[in-house]
Design a protein around this motif. Structure first.
Motif, mmCIF file in Angstrom:
data_model
loop_
_atom_site.group_PDB
_atom_site.id
_atom_site.type_symbol
_atom_site.label_atom_id
_atom_site.label_comp_id
_atom_site.label_asym_id
_atom_site.label_seq_id
_atom_site.Cartn_x
_atom_site.Cartn_y
_atom_site.Cartn_z
ATOM 1 N N ALA A 43 -9.603 17.126 31.747
ATOM 2 C CA ALA A 43 -8.625 16.249 32.390
ATOM 3 C C ALA A 43 -7.224 16.454 31.798
ATOM 4 C CB ALA A 43 -9.050 14.789 32.222
ATOM 5 N N LEU A 74 -9.126 7.799 31.737
ATOM 6 C CA LEU A 74 -9.777 8.690 32.693
ATOM 7 C C LEU A 74 -10.512 7.885 33.757
ATOM 8 C CD1 LEU A 74 -9.881 11.747 32.899
ATOM 9 C CD2 LEU A 74 -12.065 11.710 31.697
ATOM 10 N N LYS A 134 -8.059 6.597 36.187
ATOM 11 C CA LYS A 134 -7.228 7.656 36.768
ATOM 12 C C LYS A 134 -5.746 7.440 36.427
ATOM 13 C CE LYS A 134 -10.351 8.737 40.595
ATOM 14 N NZ LYS A 134 -10.505 8.908 42.065
ATOM 15 N N GLN A 135 -5.510 7.281 35.120
ATOM 16 C CA GLN A 135 -4.148 7.060 34.651
ATOM 17 C C GLN A 135 -3.981 7.724 33.289
ATOM 18 O OE1 GLN A 135 -3.998 2.769 34.204
ATOM 19 N NE2 GLN A 135 -4.669 2.894 32.069
ATOM 20 N N SER A 142 -0.017 6.441 36.781
ATOM 21 C CA SER A 142 -1.129 6.889 37.612
ATOM 22 C C SER A 142 -1.134 8.419 37.718
ATOM 23 C CB SER A 142 -1.020 6.285 39.016
ATOM 24 O OG SER A 142 -1.978 6.867 39.885
ATOM 25 N N MET A 143 -2.349 8.983 37.738
ATOM 26 C CA MET A 143 -2.451 10.435 37.910
ATOM 27 C C MET A 143 -2.080 10.860 39.324
ATOM 28 S SD MET A 143 -5.822 11.519 35.738
ATOM 29 C CE MET A 143 -5.951 11.197 33.973
ATOM 30 N N ASP A 144 -2.134 9.927 40.249
ATOM 31 C CA ASP A 144 -1.696 10.238 41.616
ATOM 32 C C ASP A 144 -0.160 10.244 41.640
ATOM 33 O OD1 ASP A 144 -4.316 10.326 42.553
ATOM 34 O OD2 ASP A 144 -4.352 8.168 42.967
#
Length: 573
Positions: free
Chosen positions: A389, A437, A440-441, A456-458
């Motif tokens: 990741a 993880l 998702k951040q 955020s990973m987005d």
């Protein structure tokens, strides 16, 4: 080898102690001695893998604690990783520690010369890229002239070279043979370039000439050198242009000055004052000099950031850079010239303005690494997924144009890595742990203020770019607030001296005469138990003058001349 280093450390330690106890020794002398001592200790650690311990500490037997003592006193462990000196406690030692421990420079065996390591050279590359692209839009082309100057060329312009004469380094031997005529290593390139300009200019159609070179120069100063700030060899760019008329030449002087201000404002997050140098401080041989001046809060000094000079026709007359004047048949006209330069001193200004007790604080736009991604809280069972990741986040940032790296070293724990990258001043640290993880951040830690936030990973690339711009603005505003809090205006010499000793820079009415400036400098020199503190000089005559009305009288009490403008005064580098 280690025995030889130990001997050097002990000798240098004795020299540091001697200078600290000598009231007549200067801060520059103390700084250079401390820098050498730190460099030797680092060399010892690299050679032995251990920290250097002084002989008395090695030989001393530990005292036995009294039997009735229940607990041992807490001992703070010292390490070479962090900065051991607070910036406000001892600025010189702090600076020396930061530039070596953050891997900005490596000391060299020729005094006053330093190795610029990749971490500092990346800053210079960012400045080069930004400035070079903008001068090319003005029609400036890059070139390169030799570093050697003949004695005849230097003698041709004695007035100009007078300021540099004591610092000119000469090559007098080739192998075992004395050279028939010694050659100098350029302290600046007017005398190198202008003989060629004479050959190239025959008609007004040959003008303008707009050339710049990125190069090194040598000025063999006898003052104690300080990395980036005062070195015997340094890197810079020097632009040299020639025009057919004065108006075009003067216009360019201020265009370049605006670009220099942009380097500091837009890249280094440092506010500067644009202005003209006084007659006493202007470039020798020029008509006038413009400058950008920054302020260093920790010691209250101004620092010259870059200069853009209008040379008028002074050099063109000396070097016969002339052409047939189409408006006056049979007569020749002389070119109007400029020269302008910015050096690696800018890196020193950046370190001083933004650095803190943890080390460097790099402005995002010049940082070699803008984001360092560190895995945290991993165990054998989840290591692979966490490392994958971290690698994915890093690659996504790099693909999006962010300068990002990850630190997957397993021989160092997360706390060590945090300290390491804080010392090196990386603007953002991403911590990625199992909880991050799952959500998702990533957890972002901002270097300049220590704040944490979740990202955020987005859409992470867009978020990071926005965050980097915010960091730049916050760093600039912090430096601006510090400067403005120490920017005073006064018409009274006693109040002037008081502000100066409070680490301020001061706007005061000034007549402009060199002899009056010298009197102000002498009057503001402070004698104390540690020796004389330098007096104030004019940093510049700001282009943007204060809104208040200019008094008729000059700052210096006995001056009978009328004030011409508010001048910015201060102690300086």
């Amino acid at each position: 080898m280690s025995d030889a280093i130990v001997k050097q450390i002990e000798e240098q330690g004795a020299e540091v102690r001697r200078l600290k106890g000598d009231k007549a020794s200067t801060e520059d002398a103390k700084t250079e001695a401390i820098q050498k001592l730190l460099a030797l200790k680092l060399a010892y650690k690299e050679a032995t893998g251990q920290d250097y311990v002084a002989p008395n500490a090695r030989q001393a037997k530990p005292k036995q604690a009294p039997k009735q003592q229940a607990q041992k006193p807490e001992v703070r462990k010292q390490t070479l990783l962090g900065v051991g000196t607070r910036k406000d406690d001892n600025y010189s030692e702090w600076y020396s520690e930061v530039i070596t421990k953050a891997e900005m420079i490596e000391y060299y065996d020729v005094s006053g010369c330093y190795v610029l390591r990749p971490w500092s050279f990346a800053v210079w590359e960012s400045i080069q890229e930004w400035f070079d692209s903008r001068i090319k839009k003005l029609g400036v082309k890059n070139c390169y002239f030799p570093m050697f100057v003949s004695n005849a060329a230097l003698e041709r312009e004695k007035t100009h070279i007078a300021d540099f004469a004591p610092e000119v380094a000469w090559v007098t031997r080739a192998g075992n043979s004395e050279m028939a005529e010694p050659v100098a290593i350029r302290p600046t390139s007017e005398t190198v370039m202008y003989p060629s300009y004479k050959k190239w200019v025959q008609s007004h159609r040959d003008l303008p000439i707009k050339l710049n070179q990125w190069c090194n120069v040598v000025r063999w100063e006898f003052k104690h050198p300080t990395p980036f700030l005062r070195t015997r060899e340094f890197l810079w760019q020097e632009g040299h242009t020639a025009y057919a008329n004065a108006a075009d030449a003067e216009k360019e002087v201020f265009q370049i000055l605006d670009l220099y201000a942009g380097v500091y404002n837009e890249l280094l997050a440092i506010p500067v004052v644009k202005g003209r140098k006084s007659e006493k401080e202007k470039f020798a041989g020029g008509d006038f000099t413009t400058t950008v001046e920054a302020y260093v809060a920790c010691n209250g000094r101004g620092i010259q950031g870059a200069t853009s000079h209008h040379l008028g026709q002074n050099f063109s007359k000396m070097f016969e850079i002339s052409y047939e004047d189409p408006s006056r048949e049979g007569e020749r006209a002389y070119a109007w010239q400029n020269s302008w330069g910015l050096s690696t001193r800018s890196i020193g200004a950046m370190i001083m303005v933004h650095g803190d007790d943890k080390g460097l604080v790099l402005p995002p736009r010049v940082a070699a690494v803008q984001v360092i991604v560190v895995p945290v809280g991993f165990k054998t069972s989840n290591k692979d997924s966490l490392f994958d990741a971290v690698d994915k986040v890093t690659k996504e940032l790099v693909a999006g144009g962010v300068k990002a790296e990850h630190d997957l070293r397993e021989n160092y724990n997360a706390g060590w890595k945090f300290n390491h990258w804080e010392l090196k001043g990386v603007p953002i640290r991403f911590e990625v742990g199992p909880n991050d993880l799952a959500k998702k951040q990533v957890t972002a830690v901002i270097r300049h203020n220590g704040e944490k936030q979740q990202v955020s990973m987005d859409g992470i690339v867009a978020s990071v770019k926005t965050l980097l711009d915010e960091i730049h603005t916050q760093m600039y505003n912090k430096a601006l607030a510090q400067r403005d809090a120490h920017l005073k205006t006064t018409t009274d010499i006693e109040e002037f001296k008081k502000h100066l000793d409070e680490k301020c820079i001061i706007l005061s009415p000034f007549c402009g005469l060199p002899e009056c400036e010298e009197k102000i400098k002498n009057a503001s020199t402070r004698e104390d138990g540690e020796g004389a503190q330098m007096g104030a000089k004019t940093l510049c005559i700001p282009l943007e003058q204060p809104k208040q009305a200019l008094p008729s009288k000059c700052l210096f009490p006995s001056c009978t001349e009328k004030a011409k403008a508010f001048a910015l005064f201060g102690r300086s580098y």
